[in-house]
Design a protein around this motif. Structure first.
Motif, mmCIF file in Angstrom:
data_model
loop_
_atom_site.group_PDB
_atom_site.id
_atom_site.type_symbol
_atom_site.label_atom_id
_atom_site.label_comp_id
_atom_site.label_asym_id
_atom_site.label_seq_id
_atom_site.Cartn_x
_atom_site.Cartn_y
_atom_site.Cartn_z
ATOM 1 N N ASP A 199 3.788 1.490 6.033
ATOM 2 C CA ASP A 199 3.774 0.296 6.890
ATOM 3 C C ASP A 199 2.341 -0.066 7.283
ATOM 4 O OD1 ASP A 199 6.561 0.025 6.857
ATOM 5 O OD2 ASP A 199 6.832 1.126 8.745
ATOM 6 N N ALA A 200 1.542 0.943 7.615
ATOM 7 C CA ALA A 200 0.146 0.712 7.995
ATOM 8 C C ALA A 200 -0.650 0.157 6.810
ATOM 9 C CB ALA A 200 -0.488 2.002 8.518
ATOM 10 N N ALA A 201 -0.369 0.628 5.606
ATOM 11 C CA ALA A 201 -1.054 0.121 4.413
ATOM 12 C C ALA A 201 -0.732 -1.359 4.197
ATOM 13 C CB ALA A 201 -0.679 0.945 3.189
ATOM 14 N N VAL A 202 0.520 -1.742 4.419
ATOM 15 C CA VAL A 202 0.901 -3.158 4.298
ATOM 16 C C VAL A 202 0.119 -3.982 5.317
ATOM 17 C CG1 VAL A 202 2.786 -4.830 4.537
ATOM 18 C CG2 VAL A 202 3.187 -2.661 3.341
ATOM 19 N N ASN A 203 -0.007 -3.474 6.540
ATOM 20 C CA ASN A 203 -0.780 -4.174 7.570
ATOM 21 C C ASN A 203 -2.247 -4.319 7.155
ATOM 22 O OD1 ASN A 203 1.417 -4.573 9.251
ATOM 23 N ND2 ASN A 203 1.086 -2.666 10.363
ATOM 24 N N ASP A 204 -2.819 -3.269 6.559
ATOM 25 C CA ASP A 204 -4.205 -3.339 6.086
ATOM 26 C C ASP A 204 -4.362 -4.403 5.002
ATOM 27 O OD1 ASP A 204 -5.122 -1.350 7.799
ATOM 28 O OD2 ASP A 204 -6.152 -0.250 6.202
ATOM 29 N N LEU A 205 -3.391 -4.485 4.096
ATOM 30 C CA LEU A 205 -3.449 -5.497 3.044
ATOM 31 C C LEU A 205 -3.414 -6.904 3.643
ATOM 32 C CD1 LEU A 205 -1.187 -3.714 0.467
ATOM 33 C CD2 LEU A 205 -3.488 -4.574 -0.007
ATOM 34 N N THR A 206 -2.610 -7.089 4.658
ATOM 35 C CA THR A 206 -2.540 -8.390 5.327
ATOM 36 C C THR A 206 -3.880 -8.716 5.987
ATOM 37 O OG1 THR A 206 -0.170 -8.112 5.699
ATOM 38 C CG2 THR A 206 -1.289 -9.726 7.073
ATOM 39 N N PRO A 232 2.430 10.303 11.098
ATOM 40 C CA PRO A 232 3.643 11.039 11.520
ATOM 41 C C PRO A 232 4.657 11.197 10.385
ATOM 42 C CG PRO A 232 3.374 9.005 12.822
ATOM 43 C CD PRO A 232 2.202 9.102 11.899
ATOM 44 N N ASP A 233 4.713 10.196 9.488
ATOM 45 C CA ASP A 233 5.613 10.268 8.334
ATOM 46 C C ASP A 233 5.123 9.261 7.296
ATOM 47 O OD1 ASP A 233 7.104 7.630 8.711
ATOM 48 O OD2 ASP A 233 7.581 8.634 10.606
ATOM 49 N N ILE A 234 5.665 9.364 6.094
ATOM 50 C CA ILE A 234 5.192 8.515 4.998
ATOM 51 C C ILE A 234 5.566 7.050 5.209
ATOM 52 C CG2 ILE A 234 5.411 8.073 2.518
ATOM 53 C CD1 ILE A 234 5.526 11.137 2.146
ATOM 54 N N GLY A 235 6.720 6.782 5.784
ATOM 55 C CA GLY A 235 7.094 5.394 6.051
ATOM 56 C C GLY A 235 6.097 4.703 6.964
ATOM 57 N N THR A 236 5.656 5.399 7.992
ATOM 58 C CA THR A 236 4.658 4.848 8.912
ATOM 59 C C THR A 236 3.345 4.601 8.185
ATOM 60 O OG1 THR A 236 5.717 5.984 10.766
ATOM 61 C CG2 THR A 236 3.444 5.251 11.098
ATOM 62 N N LEU A 237 2.953 5.535 7.326
ATOM 63 C CA LEU A 237 1.739 5.379 6.528
ATOM 64 C C LEU A 237 1.831 4.125 5.657
ATOM 65 C CD1 LEU A 237 -0.091 8.096 4.489
ATOM 66 C CD2 LEU A 237 0.646 6.031 3.372
ATOM 67 N N PHE A 282 -7.232 5.588 3.630
ATOM 68 C CA PHE A 282 -6.042 6.379 3.901
ATOM 69 C C PHE A 282 -6.168 7.805 3.371
ATOM 70 C CE2 PHE A 282 -4.448 2.395 5.160
ATOM 71 C CZ PHE A 282 -3.291 2.600 5.890
ATOM 72 N N GLY A 283 -7.355 8.176 2.939
ATOM 73 C CA GLY A 283 -7.597 9.552 2.523
ATOM 74 C C GLY A 283 -7.286 9.853 1.073
ATOM 75 N N ARG A 284 -7.131 8.845 0.237
ATOM 76 C CA ARG A 284 -6.832 9.070 -1.175
ATOM 77 C C ARG A 284 -8.018 9.748 -1.846
ATOM 78 N NH1 ARG A 284 -3.822 6.781 -5.726
ATOM 79 N NH2 ARG A 284 -4.305 8.249 -7.383
ATOM 80 N N ARG A 285 -7.755 10.894 -2.456
ATOM 81 C CA ARG A 285 -8.755 11.601 -3.248
ATOM 82 C C ARG A 285 -8.203 11.742 -4.645
ATOM 83 N NH1 ARG A 285 -10.921 9.892 0.326
ATOM 84 N NH2 ARG A 285 -11.671 10.903 2.183
ATOM 85 N N ARG A 286 -8.949 11.289 -5.618
ATOM 86 C CA ARG A 286 -8.495 11.369 -7.008
ATOM 87 C C ARG A 286 -8.898 12.718 -7.584
ATOM 88 N NH1 ARG A 286 -6.423 6.516 -8.422
ATOM 89 N NH2 ARG A 286 -7.056 4.791 -7.109
ATOM 90 N N SER A 287 -7.880 13.557 -7.793
ATOM 91 C CA SER A 287 -8.120 14.869 -8.392
ATOM 92 C C SER A 287 -7.395 14.885 -9.730
ATOM 93 C CB SER A 287 -7.650 15.981 -7.445
ATOM 94 O OG SER A 287 -6.272 15.816 -7.136
ATOM 95 N N ALA A 288 -6.427 15.747 -9.875
ATOM 96 C CA ALA A 288 -5.651 15.811 -11.118
ATOM 97 C C ALA A 288 -4.718 14.600 -11.217
ATOM 98 C CB ALA A 288 -4.847 17.095 -11.162
ATOM 99 N N ARG A 289 -4.491 14.151 -12.433
ATOM 100 C CA ARG A 289 -3.570 13.031 -12.660
ATOM 101 C C ARG A 289 -2.191 13.393 -12.121
ATOM 102 N NH1 ARG A 289 -3.570 8.665 -16.652
ATOM 103 N NH2 ARG A 289 -1.421 8.029 -16.998
ATOM 104 N N ASN A 290 -1.550 12.453 -11.421
ATOM 105 C CA ASN A 290 -0.209 12.601 -10.835
ATOM 106 C C ASN A 290 -0.142 13.655 -9.725
ATOM 107 O OD1 ASN A 290 1.057 10.591 -12.489
ATOM 108 N ND2 ASN A 290 0.964 12.055 -14.162
ATOM 109 N N ALA A 291 -1.282 14.052 -9.165
ATOM 110 C CA ALA A 291 -1.286 15.003 -8.053
ATOM 111 C C ALA A 291 -0.727 14.318 -6.803
ATOM 112 C CB ALA A 291 -2.702 15.492 -7.787
ATOM 113 N N PRO A 292 -0.208 15.089 -5.831
ATOM 114 C CA PRO A 292 0.227 14.477 -4.573
ATOM 115 C C PRO A 292 -0.903 13.637 -3.975
ATOM 116 C CG PRO A 292 0.961 16.742 -4.668
ATOM 117 C CD PRO A 292 0.039 16.536 -5.843
#
Length: 166
Positions: free
Chosen positions: A25-32, A18-23, A85-95
């Motif tokens: 927060d979920a990543a922190v939970n995954d790390l835990t 829904p938003d980046i903050g929620t994303l 979380f859907g990270r795709r490595r394309s161009a350096r510094n890409a969104p």
């Protein structure tokens, strides 16, 4: 034996969340869930994208915790979480949906092909040093010995970074 670790998180693409903050927060939970213990999280900090401010703005933060495995195992875990979380490595510094950087691993200094510690550009970035000062105000750069409070003032990338209330 657990090693103290510092991890930076960032995103400028919410993906299916829904938003980046929620994303984030979920990543922190995954790390835990992956075994990171004694987690302490900074506030989220907003900044323009770098090096291209025309890209969507970033939300960044830092977590401090402890890890029972090796630095290589930590890096493998970070990469796996980015992938979930859907990270795709394309161009350096890409969104990107999620960027997880291992900033420090127990003060170790490593210069390998696949691992460099501490993170070589972290001290240049206000969006890392500012949040790091919140969770580890006594942290010192293992290379220079400079305290994080001093590095906050010296950081030149992301000078527009500011904490956001959430």
């Amino acid at each position: 034996m657990s090693t103290p670790v510092i991890i930076a998180l960032g995103s400028n693409d919410k993906g299916v969340w829904p938003d980046i903050g929620t994303l984030l927060d979920a990543a922190v939970n995954d790390l835990t869930r992956a075994g990171l213990g004694e987690v302490r999280r900074s506030r989220w900090w907003r900044s323009e994208a770098w090096p291209d401010p025309a890209d969507p703005p970033f939300l960044n933060g830092v977590i401090r915790g402890v890890w029972a495995g090796t630095a290589v195992e930590m890096m493998t875990t970070l990469s796996a979480i980015e992938g979930r979380f859907g990270r795709r490595r394309s161009a350096r510094n890409a969104p990107r949906t999620l960027d997880l950087d291992l900033i420090d691993f127990g003060g170790q200094r490593v210069e390998g092909a696949d691992l460099v510690l501490p993170h070589p550009r972290a001290t240049e970035r206000l969006f890392v040093m500012g949040p790091l000062a919140e969770v580890a105000p006594d942290w010192r750069d293992p290379v220079s010995g400079d305290p994080v409070a001093e590095l906050v003032g010296l950081a030149r990338v992301g000078r527009d970074a500011v904490p956001v209330d959430r």
